[in-house]
Design a protein around this motif. Structure first.
Motif, PDB file in Angstrom:
ATOM      1  N   ALA A 169       0.839  -1.197   0.000  1.00  0.00           N
ATOM      2  CA  ALA A 169       0.000   0.000   0.000  1.00  0.00           C
ATOM      3  C   ALA A 169       0.874   1.246   0.000  1.00  0.00           C
ATOM      4  N   GLY A 170       0.397   2.284  -0.683  1.00  0.00           N
ATOM      5  CA  GLY A 170       1.129   3.541  -0.757  1.00  0.00           C
ATOM      6  C   GLY A 170       0.368   4.648  -0.050  1.00  0.00           C
ATOM      7  N   ILE A 171       1.082   5.462   0.718  1.00  0.00           N
ATOM      8  CA  ILE A 171       0.462   6.541   1.481  1.00  0.00           C
ATOM      9  C   ILE A 171       0.539   7.842   0.690  1.00  0.00           C
ATOM     10  N   ALA A 172      -0.602   8.305   0.218  1.00  0.00           N
ATOM     11  CA  ALA A 172      -0.685   9.588  -0.485  1.00  0.00           C
ATOM     12  C   ALA A 172      -1.023  10.650   0.556  1.00  0.00           C
ATOM     13  N   TRP A 173       0.017  11.153   1.205  1.00  0.00           N
ATOM     14  CA  TRP A 173      -0.158  12.097   2.306  1.00  0.00           C
ATOM     15  C   TRP A 173       0.102  13.521   1.831  1.00  0.00           C
ATOM     16  N   VAL A 174      -0.920  14.360   1.868  1.00  0.00           N
ATOM     17  CA  VAL A 174      -0.761  15.800   1.672  1.00  0.00           C
ATOM     18  C   VAL A 174      -1.725  16.493   2.630  1.00  0.00           C
ATOM     19  N   PRO A 175      -1.283  17.543   3.331  1.00  0.00           N
ATOM     20  CA  PRO A 175      -2.173  18.261   4.245  1.00  0.00           C
ATOM     21  C   PRO A 175      -3.309  18.936   3.488  1.00  0.00           C
ATOM     22  N   ARG A 176      -4.492  18.775   3.999  1.00  0.00           N
ATOM     23  CA  ARG A 176      -5.660  19.316   3.314  1.00  0.00           C
ATOM     24  C   ARG A 176      -5.651  20.840   3.270  1.00  0.00           C
ATOM     25  N   SER A 177      -5.109  21.467   4.290  1.00  0.00           N
ATOM     26  CA  SER A 177      -5.151  22.932   4.371  1.00  0.00           C
ATOM     27  C   SER A 177      -4.429  23.594   3.202  1.00  0.00           C
ATOM     28  N   LEU A 178      -3.407  22.925   2.651  1.00  0.00           N
ATOM     29  CA  LEU A 178      -2.627  23.517   1.569  1.00  0.00           C
ATOM     30  C   LEU A 178      -2.891  22.883   0.210  1.00  0.00           C
ATOM     31  N   TYR A 179      -3.255  21.621   0.201  1.00  0.00           N
ATOM     32  CA  TYR A 179      -3.330  20.876  -1.051  1.00  0.00           C
ATOM     33  C   TYR A 179      -4.725  20.316  -1.328  1.00  0.00           C
ATOM     34  N   ASP A 180      -5.754  20.916  -0.787  1.00  0.00           N
ATOM     35  CA  ASP A 180      -7.083  20.315  -0.884  1.00  0.00           C
ATOM     36  C   ASP A 180      -7.509  20.057  -2.323  1.00  0.00           C
ATOM     37  N   ASN A 181      -7.236  20.990  -3.223  1.00  0.00           N
ATOM     38  CA  ASN A 181      -7.670  20.847  -4.613  1.00  0.00           C
ATOM     39  C   ASN A 181      -6.562  20.366  -5.547  1.00  0.00           C
ATOM     40  N   ALA A 182      -5.378  20.101  -4.982  1.00  0.00           N
ATOM     41  CA  ALA A 182      -4.242  19.709  -5.822  1.00  0.00           C
ATOM     42  C   ALA A 182      -4.122  18.189  -5.878  1.00  0.00           C
ATOM     43  N   PRO A 183      -4.310  17.590  -7.041  1.00  0.00           N
ATOM     44  CA  PRO A 183      -4.177  16.133  -7.146  1.00  0.00           C
ATOM     45  C   PRO A 183      -2.745  15.693  -6.878  1.00  0.00           C
ATOM     46  N   SER A 184      -2.592  14.506  -6.332  1.00  0.00           N
ATOM     47  CA  SER A 184      -1.295  13.972  -5.926  1.00  0.00           C
ATOM     48  C   SER A 184      -0.766  13.010  -6.978  1.00  0.00           C
ATOM     49  N   LEU A 185       0.405  13.316  -7.547  1.00  0.00           N
ATOM     50  CA  LEU A 185       1.011  12.429  -8.536  1.00  0.00           C
ATOM     51  C   LEU A 185       1.308  11.059  -7.926  1.00  0.00           C
ATOM     52  N   LYS A 186       1.708  11.043  -6.650  1.00  0.00           N
ATOM     53  CA  LYS A 186       2.036   9.777  -6.008  1.00  0.00           C
ATOM     54  C   LYS A 186       0.830   8.841  -5.980  1.00  0.00           C
ATOM     55  N   ASN A 201      -8.086  12.680   3.014  1.00  0.00           N
ATOM     56  CA  ASN A 201      -9.382  12.872   2.350  1.00  0.00           C
ATOM     57  C   ASN A 201      -9.544  14.287   1.808  1.00  0.00           C
ATOM     58  N   THR A 202      -8.600  14.694   0.964  1.00  0.00           N
ATOM     59  CA  THR A 202      -8.703  15.989   0.303  1.00  0.00           C
ATOM     60  C   THR A 202      -9.744  15.908  -0.814  1.00  0.00           C
ATOM     61  N   THR A 203     -10.197  17.060  -1.243  1.00  0.00           N
ATOM     62  CA  THR A 203     -11.165  17.107  -2.341  1.00  0.00           C
ATOM     63  C   THR A 203     -10.598  16.445  -3.592  1.00  0.00           C
ATOM     64  N   ALA A 204      -9.317  16.722  -3.893  1.00  0.00           N
ATOM     65  CA  ALA A 204      -8.692  16.146  -5.088  1.00  0.00           C
ATOM     66  C   ALA A 204      -8.561  14.636  -4.973  1.00  0.00           C
ATOM     67  N   HIS A 205      -8.177  14.146  -3.800  1.00  0.00           N
ATOM     68  CA  HIS A 205      -8.029  12.698  -3.625  1.00  0.00           C
ATOM     69  C   HIS A 205      -9.373  11.987  -3.732  1.00  0.00           C
ATOM     70  N   LYS A 206     -10.430  12.593  -3.211  1.00  0.00           N
ATOM     71  CA  LYS A 206     -11.737  11.935  -3.223  1.00  0.00           C
ATOM     72  C   LYS A 206     -12.308  11.804  -4.633  1.00  0.00           C
ATOM     73  N   ARG A 207     -11.776  12.560  -5.568  1.00  0.00           N
ATOM     74  CA  ARG A 207     -12.243  12.425  -6.951  1.00  0.00           C
ATOM     75  C   ARG A 207     -11.891  11.061  -7.524  1.00  0.00           C
ATOM     76  N   TYR A 208     -10.832  10.450  -7.013  1.00  0.00           N
ATOM     77  CA  TYR A 208     -10.445   9.133  -7.527  1.00  0.00           C
ATOM     78  C   TYR A 208     -11.515   8.091  -7.216  1.00  0.00           C
ATOM     79  N   ALA A 209     -12.064   8.140  -6.019  1.00  0.00           N
ATOM     80  CA  ALA A 209     -13.144   7.212  -5.678  1.00  0.00           C
ATOM     81  C   ALA A 209     -14.361   7.487  -6.542  1.00  0.00           C
ATOM     82  N   ALA A 210     -14.624   8.775  -6.800  1.00  0.00           N
ATOM     83  CA  ALA A 210     -15.761   9.137  -7.643  1.00  0.00           C
ATOM     84  C   ALA A 210     -15.582   8.610  -9.065  1.00  0.00           C
ATOM     85  N   GLN A 211     -14.343   8.428  -9.482  1.00  0.00           N
ATOM     86  CA  GLN A 211     -14.060   7.905 -10.823  1.00  0.00           C
ATOM     87  C   GLN A 211     -14.026   6.376 -10.842  1.00  0.00           C
TER      88      GLN A 211
END
Length: 297
Positions: A169-186, A201-211
Motif C-alpha cells: 500500500a502507498g500513502i498519499a499524504w498531503v495536508p488538506r489545508s494547503l493541497y485540498d484541490n491539488a491532485p497527488s502524482l504519487k 481525504n482531500t477534495t482532489a483525492h476523493k475524486r479518484y473514488a468518484a471515478q
C-alpha cells in the motif's frame, strides 16, 4: 529567426502544476499575483491539474484553461498480481518531497500513536529528499520508530516504479489545508504499481473514488489514520479492486493524456490564433517514450 519567419503568431501557454503555497495575504503572494496578472495579458491558454491552482498564481484569471489529469508512463510499471481474493497489506510506503509544507512530522506522530498490535504487524518505508530532511530524521529518532519506520532517502526516478511494486500500500499524504484541490502524482504512481492507495481525504483525492478507483481514505487525526491502517491489515486489498484500478489508470498514461487532453487544446489554441488549418503529426508519433511533445511542455 527561423521561428519568427515560420511562426509569426506564436501561442503562449502557461502550465501550472501546483498551487502557489505562499500564504494568501503574504507579500510574496501579492507580488507573484501581480506578475501573474501582467503576464496573463499575453497568455493564450492555461493548462493545469486543478482550476483552483490557477487563481493562486493569476488572480481573477479569465483566460481559457484546460484541466488535464496527472500522467505517468505505465510502461515503466510491472505491478505484482497476488493470489485471487484479498491480500493483507503490511508493507506501507511513502514517496515524495521531504518538505516543511508536507508536514511529515505529523504523519510520523500518527504512526507513533498506532496501537502496539498494529505496530507489530506492519512496516513503513519513506523515500524522498528535501529541506525538511533533518527535521524528519530527528522526529523519527525522537519518536523511537526505528523498528517500524525506515527512511530510505532519495532514489532515482527511473528506479522508483520497480521499487514501489515491492510494497502492498502507498500513502498519499498531503495536508488538506494547503493541497485540498491539488491532485497527488504519487496517488497515480501507487495505483500504476498495483498498490492499494491510502490517502488523506482531500477534495482532489476523493475524486479518484468518484471515478471508480478503490481507495482508502483517512482524515488528519491519529484515530482515523489508525482505523485505516487496521482496515488494510484486516481487510487488505482485493484482487478485483487491484484489477479495476489497473484498468482505470490506463486513462492516466502520459501518452493518452497528451493525445486526449493536452494536444487537442494546443490544436484549438493555434487554430484560434492563426485562423488557419494546420497539419499535426499522427497519434503514433506520440506513443514512443521519447515523444517530441514533451519538449513543448
Amino acid at each position: 529567426d527561423f521561428l519568427k519567419e515560420n511562426y509569426p503568431t506564436p501561442v503562449y501557454v502557461f502550465d501550472i502544476k501546483s498551487p502557489l503555497l505562499s500564504p494568501l495575504n503574504s507579500e510574496t503572494s501579492r507580488k507573484i499575483g501581480e506578475k501573474g496578472r501582467k503576464s496573463a495579458k499575453s497568455i493564450d491558454l492555461v493548462v493545469t491539474r486543478s482550476r483552483g491552482d490557477v487563481f493562486t498564481w493569476i488572480p481573477q484569471c479569465v483566460k481559457p484553461a484546460l484541466v488535464y489529469p496527472l500522467g505517468v508512463r505505465l510502461s515503466d510499471y510491472s505491478p505484482r498480481f497476488p493470489e485471487r481474493g484479498f491480500s493483507r497489506c503490511t508493507r506501507f510506503v511513502y514517496s515524495g518531497a521531504i518538505a516543511p509544507l508536507r508536514k511529515l512530522d505529523t504523519l510520523l506522530e500518527y504512526i507513533a500513536a498506532l496501537p502496539q498490535d498494529i505496530k507489530e504487524d506492519c512496516t513503513f518505508d519513506f523515500f524522498g529528499s528535501g529541506p525538511a530532511e533533518e527535521s524528519f530524521i530527528r522526529t523519527l529518532h525522537n519518536l523511537d520508530l526505528k523498528k517500524i519506520v525506515t527512511f530510505k532517502g532519495c532514489v532515482d526516478t527511473e528506479k522508483l516504479p520497480g521499487i514501489l511494486t515491492g510494497y502492498d500500500a502507498g500513502i498519499a499524504w498531503v495536508p488538506r489545508s494547503l493541497y485540498d484541490n491539488a491532485p497527488s502524482l504519487k496517488m497515480v504512481e501507487y495505483i500504476a504499481a498495483g498498490l492499494l492507495p491510502i490517502a488523506t481525504n482531500t477534495t482532489a483525492h476523493k475524486r479518484y473514488a468518484a471515478q471508480g478507483f478503490t481507495v482508502k481514505y483517512f482524515s488528519e487525526t491519529p484515530n482515523s489514520f489508525a482505523n485505516t491502517i487496521a482496515d488494510c491489515l484486516e481487510q487488505g486489498f482485493s484482487s478485483a479492486g487491484r484489477e479495476k484500478n489497473l484498468e482505470k489508470v490506463k486513462a492516466f498514461d502520459w501518452d493518452n493524456v497528451v493525445q486526449d487532453h493536452i494536444f487537442p487544446a494546443f490544436r484549438e489554441a493555434i487554430i484560434g490564433k492563426q485562423q488557419t488549418s494546420i497539419n499535426l503529426p499522427a497519434r503514433a508519433s506520440f506513443m514512443s517514450k521519447k515523444s517530441r511533445f514533451k519538449n513543448l511542455s
